[in-house]
Design a protein around this motif. Structure first.
Motif, short mmCIF file in Angstrom:
data_model
loop_
_atom_site.label_atom_id
_atom_site.label_comp_id
_atom_site.label_asym_id
_atom_site.label_seq_id
_atom_site.Cartn_x
_atom_site.Cartn_y
_atom_site.Cartn_z
N ILE A 204 -23.90 29.42 17.88
CA ILE A 204 -22.67 30.02 17.37
C ILE A 204 -22.49 31.35 18.10
CG2 ILE A 204 -21.47 30.99 15.37
CD1 ILE A 204 -22.67 28.88 13.63
N GLY A 205 -21.39 31.45 18.84
CA GLY A 205 -21.07 32.67 19.57
C GLY A 205 -19.77 33.25 19.06
N PRO A 213 -22.79 32.98 25.54
CA PRO A 213 -23.33 31.84 24.77
C PRO A 213 -23.76 30.69 25.67
CG PRO A 213 -21.26 32.62 23.78
CD PRO A 213 -21.43 33.35 25.08
N GLU A 214 -23.10 30.54 26.82
CA GLU A 214 -23.39 29.42 27.73
C GLU A 214 -24.86 29.42 28.20
OE1 GLU A 214 -19.87 30.88 27.16
OE2 GLU A 214 -20.50 31.69 29.09
N VAL A 215 -25.47 30.61 28.27
CA VAL A 215 -26.85 30.65 28.79
C VAL A 215 -27.87 30.27 27.72
CG1 VAL A 215 -26.23 32.44 30.47
CG2 VAL A 215 -27.32 33.12 28.32
N ASP A 225 -22.12 22.06 22.56
CA ASP A 225 -23.03 22.50 21.52
C ASP A 225 -22.79 23.95 21.13
OD1 ASP A 225 -24.28 20.04 21.45
OD2 ASP A 225 -25.66 20.58 23.08
N ILE A 226 -21.79 24.58 21.76
CA ILE A 226 -21.45 25.97 21.44
C ILE A 226 -20.17 26.01 20.62
CG2 ILE A 226 -20.94 28.26 22.37
CD1 ILE A 226 -22.07 27.29 25.05
N LEU A 227 -20.21 26.78 19.56
CA LEU A 227 -19.01 27.03 18.78
C LEU A 227 -18.67 28.51 18.97
CD1 LEU A 227 -18.12 25.53 15.53
CD2 LEU A 227 -18.34 28.00 15.44
N VAL A 241 -15.89 27.14 9.81
CA VAL A 241 -16.99 26.56 9.03
C VAL A 241 -17.00 25.05 9.21
CG1 VAL A 241 -17.92 26.22 6.71
CG2 VAL A 241 -17.00 28.46 7.37
N GLU A 242 -15.82 24.45 9.14
CA GLU A 242 -15.72 23.00 9.32
C GLU A 242 -16.24 22.60 10.70
OE1 GLU A 242 -11.72 21.55 8.18
OE2 GLU A 242 -12.17 19.96 9.65
N GLY A 243 -15.86 23.37 11.71
CA GLY A 243 -16.33 23.11 13.07
C GLY A 243 -17.85 23.18 13.16
#
Ligand code: CA
Ligand code: CA
Ligand code: CA
Ligand code: CA
Ligand code: CA
Lengths: 509, 509
Positions: A204-205, A213-215, A225-227, A241-243
């Motif tokens: 979560i970023g 966040p990509e690293v 896999d990053i939100l 939150v839903e995401g």
């Protein structure tokens, strides 16, 4: 049970101080089993002069100088931080580095545990969904989401043990171009690769933070896999939150398919640490841990010992155990780096001893160090892991970390441990949710009093109820049980777990 | 609604760059309301050259040099971090310190809020049971206990708003004798005195840590407000939990007796901060906050602005606003201390701008600073609060803190704020449970998208729907509402709250 007598023990033949074993201490005028009459009351774990000491005389424990008498100390008197001074640390540039040509440790075959084999070859001891973050800003959101996942999703995935937010205080408002920034960054990256997360870490970023966040996505992970909370697709909090719940469900489904299988003990990666030590730690808990460490190494597994400031004053004793010239160099480099780091804050390694250490009978950092390194056993040191780095081969390693318990634990997680052993004399509720933590007490009194918090009583060595060898084997067997998920450690039973604490040697902006 | 046109605004008469207001940016070839034709697409919040610039020419915004053209930039082109260089910061020893003999701000009478008056004269805006700690080791225990208190005890005390664990990462494994150790120590001490805790703070300590729990009890507290986990009276974890619940109940009973009463607006202590800023922050949110700040000061209240690295490059503009020579000296001292602190990490204040800032149109730390100090309004600066210290008199203060959002918020809590105003352009879920946090967006797009996370839309200034003065008054009224507990801020409604982050400039051991 020897404790009915007044017991004073020596940790080495040449010692000129003895350690009080009796839980109630030894009273003035009492005579010990070896014929010493005490001039004053000395508490449990503290030191008694076994000879008359003049000002300047070396005070010897573990066969090593732990300090110098700062005044006359007569036979039978209490030796503590008020009457001894700290010796100079070994000068690093005077230490010779050489090839030691150490014998291979004798092989130990046939020991196994039931672990989760990962795609990258590592083996987990728990099955945990980890949510990591690129920045502190999102930690409130992570806490919120973890709670919702635990109550709404986790019950549908019975093979998953837990959901853990890997919150930390890095990511923005930090000097990300400082030369030392690599330490916290690689720590966060390598924690995501811990074997207990099975490569299924989600991130979560925020979106505008300095740490990208990509690293943080593990090797087999994907961009998806990053939100990012700032993603324009999220119209408000409830959509975020839903995401997060949707992303979590995808990973929970994969984690739920993991199964334990029989693995050789060579897949153990055990992090050894101590905190709230007392004078028994170096006689009981740490030598027992050291014995178990040797067994793990003989079985082909890996062990880290850590805590630079507790190794610094004993580093000359470790050099003959380094498996190659390179390891010797690496070890001294880490000592040198830490000396310089402490100097920027205008302090030195004497900052390490705490009031609790002193109360427990540890007068100087030298005395503490000599007890502390006992947990490394006797195996060759095959590698040195810089702070935040990951283990690269099997065997005994020095993982260079600060001594602060959670900072050390966080770095050992990054280094790849799958079982954590924590020795304590005074007691701590230390617990991590990412790996099982086996808490070992250095004295039986603590183990009895904290009956639901301590997993293993190494105090039985001091009371004469068991030998270091016996308890070393017992601890080794407990490690295999815990790694297999068959025995649940105290902090997991109670549900007390601490947050990670990142080592950031650089400044905040 | 001016946004139907291509709008470029100047922040000051002498500016040679204009800021794009249109949410979708301005396309190549479009002509703006002031007749500039764009050579390339420029996104919202970014800068457009209003004249031809040669290499080395000053780029002027807010009437100040924010950088120098590093190449030729023609009229109508995008000005950003790729074509401007950072100017040198003002040399501190060349800045003159003098008595400014500033006029008293015009009095504003008759504004009130309903707060909790404390024995020490401060006024709370919430009624919170705080559990502080002397060491990170107990944070798992604190989390456990807070959960139990919330579910088992809090329902019996309806006047108490919340129970909060003040976990932090200090206390042991730190260089407690380092010259800078005073910063984290006084921060933890002063947080316990925050007006929202009503002097009823309880302490959970371990017993062997370096930071002594005894120094954390607030003035009207007692030794019995400390629970030591190592206290021999506790036989195991469940007895510790029982002890903590009993202690909590004693404090909850006292807190439950607190009642709100009408207090003058002079009892407001408002902490102003920004995070995730964009180029609008300096045109909308920060000037609106600055206007509200002036109103609070005119009403006799107190305001902090903070974030040293965002003030550093604009400090020469603040010097004429210091209310005395001493304040001028104190302000420069804090800048100097921070310069030296950053240097130990081999970085400087240029580390401050984040990728999000740049994406949002803030090209240099100078540009960011000029927008950032707008939130201090125009009132005289009557005092400077060193990191971790507490406010001593009323009026506008500079509270010297790092710019990292939670580090700054934690230090403002210690300084004694009872309302927190947080400006953001790119959005952050920032939330604290100790004081209400009013989140102000710098642009309407964010406020619409994050409808349930933003409390106040200052973007209305840019779209021409309101003036800075109108929104300044509106924000002032909202502050009084929130301080009275009549309006619940977004993060409290959702229950998203972040942990404290302590500023520890010293090394770990
Ligand atoms: Ca230790
Ligand atoms: Ca430790
Ligand atoms: Ca800011
Ligand atoms: Ca900030
Ligand atoms: Ca937490």
């Amino acid at each position: 049970m020897k404790t009915e007598y007044e017991i004073l023990i020596k940790t080495s033949e040449n010692d000129n101080v003895g350690i009080v074993i009796n839980p109630a201490g030894i009273k003035t005028g009492s005579v010990t089993q070896n014929g010493i009459e005490l001039n004053e009351f000395v508490p449990m774990g503290h030191k008694v002069a076994l000879t008359d000491l003049k000002e300047g005389d070396a005070v010897i424990r573990y066969g090593q100088t732990i300090g110098y008498a700062s005044k006359t100390i007569s036979l039978g008197s209490w030796v503590n931080e008020t009457n001894i001074t700290l010796p100079e640390p070994p000068k690093l540039d005077l230490i010779t580095i050489k090839e030691n040509h150490l014998p291979e440790p004798e092989k130990l075959e046939g020991y196994t545990f039931e672990g989760y084999v990962n795609a990258d070859g590592t083996v987990g001891t728990k099955n945990v969904l980890a949510i990591t973050t690129s920045v502190q800003c999102v930690s409130g959101m992570v806490d919120f989401v973890v709670k919702r996942i635990k109550s709404e999703l986790l019950p549908n995935f019975p093979n998953v043990d837990d959901v853990v937010g890997l919150n930390h205080t890095y990511g923005c408002g930090v000097a990300i171009n400082a030369p030392t920034a690599i330490v916290p960054i690689r720590t966060i990256q390598n924690i995501t690769k811990n074997p207990n997360f099975g490569g299924e870490v989600m991130v979560i970023g925020l979106g505008c933070e300095k740490l990208r966040p990509e690293v943080l996505v593990p090797e087999n992970g994907e961009e998806s896999d990053i939100l990012y909370l700032q993603d324009p697709k999220f119209k408000g909090f409830s959509e975020m939150v839903e995401g997060a719940l949707n992303l979590a469900e995808k990973h929970l489904r994969k984690l739920n398919a993991r199964k334990r299988s029989v693995c050789p003990a060579s897949e153990l990666v055990v992090g050894m640490q101590c905190g709230g030590s007392d004078a028994f730690s170096g006689i009981t808990a740490n030598p027992v841990a050291g014995y178990a460490s040797d067994l793990i190494v003989r079985a082909g597994g890996s062990v880290f010992f850590s805590e630079v400031t507790e190794v610094r004053d004993a580093v000359h004793l470790l050099m003959p155990r380094t498996a190659s010239e390179q390891v010797g160099k690496d070890l001294l480099n880490e000592m040198e780096w830490y000396d310089a780091y402490l100097e920027t804050g205008k302090v030195d390694r004497s900052e390490n001893t705490s009031p609790g250490n002193k109360k427990g009978g540890l007068s100087t950092i030298v005395e503490k160090s000599l007890g502390s390194i006992a947990k490394s056993g006797t195996s060759p040191i095959v590698g040195v892991i810089p702070p935040g780095e990951r283990i690269k081969k099997k065997g005994l390693h020095f993982a260079a970390t600060p001594a602060g318990d959670f900072v050390c634990g966080t770095l050992q997680l990054a280094a790849g441990m799958n079982v954590h052993i924590f020795m304590t004399g005074r007691g701590t509720p230390y617990g991590l949710s990412m790996v099982p933590v086996i808490k070992v007490s250095s004295n039986t009194e603590l183990s009895n009093r904290w009956h639901d918090l301590i997993d293993f009583d190494a105090g039985r060595v001091a009371t004469g109820n068991a030998t270091v060898e016996e308890l070393g084997w017992e601890l080794f067997h407990l490690i295999l049980e815990v790694a297999s998920g068959k025995t649940k450690v105290a902090c997991d039973q109670l549900g007390i777990h601490n947050d990670l604490v990142l080592f950031n040697p650089g400044p905040l902006t």
